[in-house]
Write a protein that holds these residues in place. Structure first.
Motif, PDB file in Angstrom:
ATOM      1  N   HIS A  68       0.813  -1.219   0.000  1.00 15.32           N
ATOM      2  CA  HIS A  68       0.000   0.000   0.000  1.00 15.32           C
ATOM      3  C   HIS A  68       0.846   1.268   0.000  1.00 15.32           C
ATOM      4  CE1 HIS A  68      -4.028  -1.879   0.756  1.00 15.32           C
ATOM      5  NE2 HIS A  68      -3.237  -2.892   1.083  1.00 15.32           N
ATOM      6  N   ASP A  69       2.131   1.139   0.188  1.00 19.72           N
ATOM      7  CA  ASP A  69       3.016   2.309   0.086  1.00 19.72           C
ATOM      8  C   ASP A  69       3.350   2.635  -1.361  1.00 19.72           C
ATOM      9  OD1 ASP A  69       3.143   2.613   2.849  1.00 19.72           O
ATOM     10  OD2 ASP A  69       4.814   1.197   3.033  1.00 19.72           O
ATOM     11  N   GLN A  70       3.099   1.689  -2.267  1.00 22.20           N
ATOM     12  CA  GLN A  70       3.383   1.912  -3.683  1.00 22.20           C
ATOM     13  C   GLN A  70       2.189   1.467  -4.543  1.00 22.20           C
ATOM     14  OE1 GLN A  70       7.136   0.236  -4.955  1.00 22.20           O
ATOM     15  NE2 GLN A  70       8.130   0.705  -3.023  1.00 22.20           N
ATOM     16  N   PRO A  71       1.040   2.079  -4.330  1.00 23.07           N
ATOM     17  CA  PRO A  71      -0.154   1.639  -5.083  1.00 23.07           C
ATOM     18  C   PRO A  71      -0.102   1.982  -6.563  1.00 23.07           C
ATOM     19  CG  PRO A  71      -0.657   3.578  -3.781  1.00 23.07           C
ATOM     20  CD  PRO A  71       0.732   3.167  -3.394  1.00 23.07           C
ATOM     21  N   VAL A  94      -1.701  -5.903 -10.982  1.00 23.26           N
ATOM     22  CA  VAL A  94      -2.723  -5.178 -10.235  1.00 23.26           C
ATOM     23  C   VAL A  94      -2.101  -3.949  -9.591  1.00 23.26           C
ATOM     24  CG1 VAL A  94      -2.355  -6.559  -8.145  1.00 23.26           C
ATOM     25  CG2 VAL A  94      -4.556  -5.444  -8.503  1.00 23.26           C
ATOM     26  N   ASP A  95      -2.816  -2.838  -9.608  1.00 24.93           N
ATOM     27  CA  ASP A  95      -2.371  -1.618  -8.932  1.00 24.93           C
ATOM     28  C   ASP A  95      -3.545  -1.042  -8.149  1.00 24.93           C
ATOM     29  OD1 ASP A  95      -3.989  -0.557 -10.889  1.00 24.93           O
ATOM     30  OD2 ASP A  95      -2.501   0.821 -11.714  1.00 24.93           O
ATOM     31  N   GLY A  96      -3.389   0.190  -7.672  1.00 26.40           N
ATOM     32  CA  GLY A  96      -4.417   0.793  -6.834  1.00 26.40           C
ATOM     33  C   GLY A  96      -5.726   1.054  -7.553  1.00 26.40           C
ATOM     34  N   THR A 512      -6.274   4.637  -4.917  1.00 25.89           N
ATOM     35  CA  THR A 512      -6.455   5.081  -6.301  1.00 25.89           C
ATOM     36  C   THR A 512      -5.656   6.327  -6.653  1.00 25.89           C
ATOM     37  OG1 THR A 512      -8.412   6.408  -5.722  1.00 25.89           O
ATOM     38  CG2 THR A 512      -8.781   4.119  -6.360  1.00 25.89           C
ATOM     39  N   ASP A 513      -5.493   7.263  -5.710  1.00 26.58           N
ATOM     40  CA  ASP A 513      -4.910   8.563  -6.063  1.00 26.58           C
ATOM     41  C   ASP A 513      -3.489   8.467  -6.620  1.00 26.58           C
ATOM     42  OD1 ASP A 513      -5.004  11.461  -6.240  1.00 26.58           O
ATOM     43  OD2 ASP A 513      -3.603  11.442  -4.549  1.00 26.58           O
ATOM     44  N   PRO A 514      -2.546   7.775  -5.952  1.00 24.61           N
ATOM     45  CA  PRO A 514      -1.191   7.703  -6.537  1.00 24.61           C
ATOM     46  C   PRO A 514      -1.190   7.039  -7.910  1.00 24.61           C
ATOM     47  CG  PRO A 514      -1.161   7.009  -4.238  1.00 24.61           C
ATOM     48  CD  PRO A 514      -2.598   7.111  -4.631  1.00 24.61           C
ATOM     49  N   ALA A 515      -2.029   6.005  -8.079  1.00 31.26           N
ATOM     50  CA  ALA A 515      -2.085   5.323  -9.374  1.00 31.26           C
ATOM     51  C   ALA A 515      -2.659   6.248 -10.447  1.00 31.26           C
ATOM     52  CB  ALA A 515      -2.916   4.051  -9.257  1.00 31.26           C
TER      53      ALA A 515
END
Length: 525
Positions: A68-71, A94-96, A512-515
């Protein structure tokens, strides 16, 4: 987060995508001899619960092991050559953005299998029903997990046949016509979408979605992007569904069995909007910018149209079907998702992704509840339900009435519940759209969308008044059953997650935001 090795994560994602297919094949086999005393129908329905339960457990473990630190980083990736001549690869990850949709799909399919074990829809043998349900799950999960354009198209199409048969064989009145309308609309849209996907792959020299997103359209001319976005957008808009390509949806929902409606609204509609975010936005940004105002205009038209259609169905004397009304409400709710995507801003796209998940939870719950009302009263016709003394759920089945009122206020966007955040963020995104988009136009779209929220509240509160309130039960009338144990088990997770997402939106937005930031920047962050 629990530290899980990358190889285990890869295995989990592969199991999530392929496991339901294996389960579907097993469902068609004869029941094991050890199930003595259990009918073959019960055995295969239990098999469906077990398989979907295993997939849900795998999805939860995958979410727990997700970094979760690198979504914004693709995790649990598998990249294997499949068709070397075309450079088509079995590429999963899979990502955020995709993780919440994977978990949502696994959850809703499990709840539908559990519900069907106790309340199997009338129709042919449960063997076919369970097999189709599992194939549908596999196709939906694959759509959210694959990272190759050709595989995306195959997964996107894979869900059509099982949903067609679920409607045509286990549906209600008008099921054949509704099933044909569903398959024809979506297939025709998909043919156009395939041309756009092939155009991108041929011109860019790769079908790899990660590489294409990182390139951010720099390898494609503006004219190629415009043509590709138009072609792909039509196919995705049919599945979303976007007004005026929505007319298959009310018929499909009205005719589908309860679990079919839950899955159609809860996960299948998300495939279209996910395609806009995963493919169109990062791979063809110039083409998207060309069509963004038009997409936003169609989105707000859908918001108003869906709300007005629901108001018309809810009015006394119009013989409105409650399932049809909820279907039209989906047209309006998905309009907010499309509006958020059209803004091309992190705020708007995050709002769209949040509204996607919220719609899956809330509308899935609504279709479960409407199915329960129809089972008890033998009809979903609002005039019949509200006639004479009315359905009067508060007095006759208070827990069912309370749940219906809860789902209705969640759907209209009451603050503190899941439906609020996505629509609010989509409107905020329209207040300040991306550079190059007309702010006056998007301010107009924002105002129209905000008016749509008032119409949404009007028709949902009207439904609650007509179905939940009413006169006392006449003497001698047979009482109806309140919420049963299996219904409580199937609906409670949706209620809990609706409250959790409403009170703690950071859980989802933190993924979702970082992704989204990385996607819109072309992978440069």
């Amino acid at each position: 987060m629990i530290d899980i090795s990358e190889s285990v994560m890869q295995f989990l994602l592969a199991l999530i995508v392929a496991g339901p297919l294996v389960g579907a094949a097993a469902a068609l086999l004869p029941a094991p001899p050890g199930l003595k005393g259990t009918s073959p129908d019960q055995a295969v329905l239990r098999h469906g619960v077990v398989v979907t339960g295993v997939i849900l457990l795998a999805a939860i473990v995958l979410a727990v092991g997700f970094d979760h630190d690198q979504p914004s980083t693709m995790q649990a990736t598998t990249d294997i050559t499949w068709i070397k001549a075309l450079d088509v690869r079995i590429h999963l990850g899979v990502d955020g953005i995709s993780l919440p949709l994977l978990v949502l799909t696994a959850l809703l399919t499990f709840l539908c299998a559990l519900y069907s074990y106790f309340k199997m829809p009338a129709g042919p043998s449960p063997k076919g029903f369970v097999a189709l349900l599992l194939v549908l799950e596999s196709g939906t999960l694959a759509t959210f997990a694959v990272l190759d354009l050709v595989l995306f198209f195959l997964a996107f199409e894979m869900v059509l046949i099982p949903m067609y048969f679920l409607i045509a064989r286990w549906g209600g009145e008008g099921k054949q016509a509704a099933a044909w309308k569903f398959i024809l609309y979506t297939l025709l849209g998909s043919v156009v979408m395939l041309l756009g996907l092939l155009l991108i792959g041929v011109k860019a020299g790769t079908f790899d979605m990660v590489a294409l997103a990182t390139d951010n359209g720099r390898g494609l001319t503006t004219s190629v992007q415009v043509i590709a976005v138009l072609a792909i957008g039509i196919g995705l808009a049919v599945k979303t569904p976007m007004w005026p390509l929505h007319s298959w949806l009310p018929d499909a929902h009205t005719a589908a069995p309860t679990v079919g409606s839950v899955l159609l609204a809860g996960v299948l509609l998300k495939m279209g909007t996910y395609g806009f975010v995963r493919i169109v936005l990062p791979i063809a940004p110039d083409g998207m910018r060309t069509f963004a105002p038009s997409l936003a205009a169609f989105a707000v038209a859908g918001i108003i149209y869906g709300s007005l259609a629901c108001l018309a169905l809810a009015r006394p004397g119009n013989k409105g079907d409650l399932k049809r009304l909820i279907a039209y409400s989906s047209v309006g709710h998905m309009g907010f998702v499309l509006l958020g995507i059209a803004t091309m801003t992190p705020t708007g796209v995050n709002g769209a992704l949040f509204a996607n998940v919220a719609h899956g939870l809330v509308t899935g719950l609504l279709f479960f509840l409407v199915g329960a009302v129809k089972d008890r009263y033998g009809t979903a016709d609002l005039d019949t339900l509200a006639g004479a003394t009315g359905a009067a759920l508060y007095g006759r089945a208070p827990r069912l009435g309370a749940l219906l009122a809860f789902a209705a206020v969640a759907s209209l966007g009451l603050p503190g519940l899941a439906g609020f955040w996505g629509e609010m963020l989509a409107l905020f995104g329209a207040f300040d759209p991306a550079e190059g988009l007309s702010r006056p136009a998007f301010l107009t779209f924002m105002a129209i969308g905000a008016f749509g929220t008032l119409l949404t509240a009007a028709y949902l509160l009207l439904v609650v008044r007509r179905v939940c309130m009413g006169g006392p039960r006449p003497a001698g009338e047979t009482p109806i059953a309140d919420v049963q144990g299996y219904e409580f088990a199937a609906w409670t997770p949706l209620v809990a997650l609706t409250v959790l997402a409403g009170l703690w939106p950071a859980v989802l937005l933190g993924l979702t935001d970082p992704a989204v930031q990385k996607l819109l920047a072309g992978g440069t962050q």
